[in-house]
Design a protein around this motif. Structure first.
Motif, mmCIF file in Angstrom:
data_model
loop_
_atom_site.group_PDB
_atom_site.id
_atom_site.type_symbol
_atom_site.label_atom_id
_atom_site.label_comp_id
_atom_site.label_asym_id
_atom_site.label_seq_id
_atom_site.Cartn_x
_atom_site.Cartn_y
_atom_site.Cartn_z
ATOM 1 N N TYR A 9 -5.356 2.161 -10.527
ATOM 2 C CA TYR A 9 -4.963 3.221 -11.183
ATOM 3 C C TYR A 9 -6.351 4.402 -12.023
ATOM 4 O O TYR A 9 -6.608 3.320 -12.765
ATOM 5 C CB TYR A 9 -4.205 3.436 -11.250
ATOM 6 N N GLN A 27 -4.882 -3.187 -6.409
ATOM 7 C CA GLN A 27 -4.686 -1.472 -6.057
ATOM 8 C C GLN A 27 -5.263 -1.235 -7.609
ATOM 9 O O GLN A 27 -4.574 -1.804 -8.785
ATOM 10 C CB GLN A 27 -3.871 -0.720 -5.688
ATOM 11 N N VAL A 47 -6.708 0.327 -1.865
ATOM 12 C CA VAL A 47 -6.452 -1.364 -1.933
ATOM 13 C C VAL A 47 -7.734 -2.017 -1.632
ATOM 14 O O VAL A 47 -8.443 -2.004 -0.138
ATOM 15 C CB VAL A 47 -5.667 -0.947 -0.963
ATOM 16 N N GLY A 80 0.336 4.995 -6.409
ATOM 17 C CA GLY A 80 -0.215 4.559 -5.447
ATOM 18 C C GLY A 80 -0.774 5.634 -4.187
ATOM 19 O O GLY A 80 -1.524 5.911 -3.364
#
Length: 158
Positions: free
Chosen positions: A157, A155, A138, A109
């Motif tokens: 990555y 989200q 986000v 995150g």
């Protein structure tokens, strides 16, 4: 080492789990013998605290590693197993090189933090202080169909 093709090689000696030499780049010519001296640098203990850049709250379970980087910043060798931060975001490890080392910090995150370790000759301890990880952005998506609209958080990555 016999029968090595001509080219540039990166050499790194390892004494035991936590003792490495400085990274040495060697130009090898076919059929020519070379002597390369590898020296084991002094090491130090390093510690710090990983926090959320937005809130200042500690990040537990973040992975922290010391690496040696080559051309273009590519990680060549991770010097020891990654350590995980404690509940207060704190971490500590032994065997960080005095020179040529870098630190990588990552957590789910969050954007990965990478920085060269400060070169402080003679310092047995290195306090990296507060390392702030920026949260990954986000994005919200609304999916509409035959039923009530549903909102999902997506989200990205990497």
């Amino acid at each position: 080492i016999d029968d090595l093709a001509a080219g540039t090689y990166a050499l790194l000696g390892r004494l035991r789990e936590d003792r490495f030499t400085d990274l040495v780049f060697v130009e090898v010519e076919a059929g020519v013998a070379s002597v390369v001296r590898l020296a084991f640098p002094k090491t130090r203990n390093a510690r710090g605290r990983v926090v959320d850049a937005d809130t200042g709250r500690p990040i537990a379970g973040a992975a922290v590693a010391v690496v040696l980087r080559g051309a273009g910043g590519v990680a060549l060798v991770t010097l020891e197993d990654r350590v995980r931060t404690a509940a207060d975001g704190g971490f500590e490890f032994a065997g960080a090189p005095l020179v040529h080392g870098a630190i990588d910090v990552s957590a789910a995150g969050y954007q990965t933090f990478a920085s060269a370790l400060p070169s402080r000759e003679g310092a047995a301890e290195l306090d990296l202080g507060r390392i702030e990880l920026a949260p990954m952005p986000v994005h919200h998506v609304t999916l509409e169909g035959a039923r009530d609209p549903t909102r999902y958080a997506v989200q990205r990555y990497g």
